[in-house]
Design an enzyme around this catalytic site. Structure first.
Site, PDB file in Angstrom:
ATOM      1  N   ASN A   1       6.093  -3.453 -44.250  1.00  0.00           N
ATOM      2  CA  ASN A   1       6.446  -4.549 -45.153  1.00  0.00           C
ATOM      3  C   ASN A   1       5.155  -5.294 -45.493  1.00  0.00           C
ATOM      4  OD1 ASN A   1       7.399  -6.828 -46.424  1.00  0.00           O
ATOM      5  ND2 ASN A   1       8.434  -7.678 -44.610  1.00  0.00           N
ATOM      6  N   TRP A   2       4.642  -5.018 -46.676  1.00  0.00           N
ATOM      7  CA  TRP A   2       3.338  -5.583 -47.057  1.00  0.00           C
ATOM      8  C   TRP A   2       3.428  -7.065 -47.411  1.00  0.00           C
ATOM      9  CZ3 TRP A   2       0.870  -1.418 -50.842  1.00  0.00           C
ATOM     10  CH2 TRP A   2       0.758  -0.200 -50.152  1.00  0.00           C
ATOM     11  N   LYS A   3       4.652  -7.551 -47.616  1.00  0.00           N
ATOM     12  CA  LYS A   3       4.861  -8.948 -48.043  1.00  0.00           C
ATOM     13  C   LYS A   3       4.076  -9.225 -49.339  1.00  0.00           C
ATOM     14  CE  LYS A   3       6.064  -9.972 -43.348  1.00  0.00           C
ATOM     15  NZ  LYS A   3       6.197 -10.917 -42.249  1.00  0.00           N
TER      16      LYS A   3
ATOM     17  N   HIS B   1      15.546 -10.336 -45.161  1.00  0.00           N
ATOM     18  CA  HIS B   1      14.392 -10.613 -44.288  1.00  0.00           C
ATOM     19  C   HIS B   1      14.389 -12.099 -43.926  1.00  0.00           C
ATOM     20  CE1 HIS B   1      10.292 -11.279 -42.953  1.00  0.00           C
ATOM     21  NE2 HIS B   1      10.264  -9.995 -42.666  1.00  0.00           N
TER      22      HIS B   1
ATOM     23  N   GLU C   1      12.197 -14.283 -43.818  1.00  0.00           N
ATOM     24  CA  GLU C   1      11.468 -15.161 -44.754  1.00  0.00           C
ATOM     25  C   GLU C   1      12.322 -15.475 -45.982  1.00  0.00           C
ATOM     26  OE1 GLU C   1       7.867 -12.801 -44.882  1.00  0.00           O
ATOM     27  OE2 GLU C   1       7.555 -13.337 -42.777  1.00  0.00           O
TER      28      GLU C   1
ATOM     29  N   GLU D   1      14.892  -8.283 -36.023  1.00  0.00           N
ATOM     30  CA  GLU D   1      13.616  -8.999 -36.085  1.00  0.00           C
ATOM     31  C   GLU D   1      13.801 -10.415 -35.545  1.00  0.00           C
ATOM     32  OE1 GLU D   1      10.726  -7.256 -39.099  1.00  0.00           O
ATOM     33  OE2 GLU D   1      12.053  -8.568 -40.237  1.00  0.00           O
TER      34      GLU D   1
ATOM     35  N   GLY E   1       5.097 -12.352 -37.289  1.00  0.00           N
ATOM     36  CA  GLY E   1       3.817 -12.908 -37.713  1.00  0.00           C
ATOM     37  C   GLY E   1       3.207 -13.879 -36.704  1.00  0.00           C
TER      38      GLY E   1
ATOM     39  N   SER F   1       5.715  -8.533 -34.903  1.00  0.00           N
ATOM     40  CA  SER F   1       4.435  -8.312 -34.221  1.00  0.00           C
ATOM     41  C   SER F   1       4.373  -6.968 -33.502  1.00  0.00           C
ATOM     42  CB  SER F   1       4.121  -9.473 -33.272  1.00  0.00           C
ATOM     43  OG  SER F   1       4.053 -10.693 -33.991  1.00  0.00           O
TER      44      SER F   1
ATOM     45  N   GLY G   1       4.878  -5.717 -40.288  1.00  0.00           N
ATOM     46  CA  GLY G   1       4.250  -6.579 -41.287  1.00  0.00           C
ATOM     47  C   GLY G   1       2.742  -6.426 -41.215  1.00  0.00           C
ATOM     48  N   GLY G   2       2.090  -7.347 -40.499  1.00  0.00           N
ATOM     49  CA  GLY G   2       0.624  -7.394 -40.439  1.00  0.00           C
ATOM     50  C   GLY G   2      -0.034  -6.051 -40.178  1.00  0.00           C
TER      51      GLY G   2
END
Ligand code: PGA
Length: 255
Positions: free
Chosen positions: A9-11, A95, A97, A167, A173, A212, A233-234
């Site tokens: 997930n590149w956001k 998600h 967010e 999640e 994150g 994470s 993500g990251g």
């Protein structure tokens, strides 16, 4: 046997040149991971570019969000049929967010799940508790609510073509990760909820862990019996670390 799925997930990150080199670097080593499915979810504007790069490769394409509507006067929205049309197979739904920063409530998330399937996309339904909810022992209640609100709208059979991502919001994150035991117990709870409604779907549905996940903690998480992959993500923004998580999944299969 559930095929592991490692999803990036590149956001809202990266320009076209960065998207291009990330995909090229993933593709350069993807053949080392023949038994794991890899998926990237770039920002909307990079989807056509990434689609071109990954055509005829084993890398899969997904979007990060979609509208609950199929078309119409909804300025700034992107509809499921549009995503399907440009070659997406998957889409993230709900998600954390989206839920917390953009006010997506349970009915809206359920409607988006349905819109994804109506468009022929596989929804990856993201669910998870906040830190406060975990500390007040509400985790299972929250997961149940987030799951049953979707099940009530679409019915259990819709989960034949869906993925769930557990999640924990406090792990996204933050560098904090659920321990393998914490994650396994949430995953088992989710699988049992599905199985109570349909035992075959309970056995076959993939449940990803997100929050994470990194190369150094992936193997321990992926070794748990009910963890079928990761939503990253990251660590998905660097080809090397994304691929290293894929390799951990590949090794787990061989173990
Ligand atoms: P993270 O993000 O890996 O950076 O914690 C996971 C996610 O938001 O899906």
């Amino acid at each position: 046997m559930r095929t592991p799925l490692i999803a990036g997930n590149w956001k809202m990150q990266g320009n076209a040149a960065q998207a291009t080199s990330l995909v090229k670097n993933i593709l350069a080593s993807i053949n080392r991971l023949p038994n794991v499915e890899l998926l990237v979810c770039p920002p909307f504007v990079h989807l056509p570019l990434v689609k071109q790069l990954l055509s005829n490769t084993p890398l899969h394409l997904g979007a990060q969000n979609l509208s609950a509507e199929a078309s119409g006067a909804f300025t700034g929205e992107i509809a499921g049929p549009m995503l399907k049309d440009i070659g997406c197979e998957f889409v993230l739904v709900g998600h954390s967010e989206r839920r917390t920063l953009f006010g997506e409530d349970l009915p809206l998330v359920a409607a988006k799940f349905k819109a994804a399937q109506d468009a022929g996309l596989t929804p990856i339904l993201c669910i998870g508790e906040t830190k406060e909810e975990r500390e007040s022992a509400e985790t299972e209640n929250v997961l149940m609510q987030q799951l049953t609100s979707v099940m009530k709208l679409v019915g259990i059979n819709a989960f034949k073509n869906a993925v769930i991502a557990y999640e924990p919001v406090w792990a996204i994150g933050t560098g904090l990760t659920a321990t393998p035991d914490q994650a396994q117990s949430a995953h088992l709870f989710i699988r049992q909820l599905i199985s109570q409604n349909n035992i075959d779907i309970g056995k076959s549905i993939r449940i990803l862990y997100g929050g994470s996940m990194k190369p150094d903690n992936a193997a321990a998480l992926l070794s748990m019996p009910d963890i079928d992959g990761g939503l990253i993500g990251g660590a998905s923004l660097v080809a090397e670390s994304f691929l290293a998580i894929g390799s951990a999944a590949e090794r787990e299969l061989a173990a």
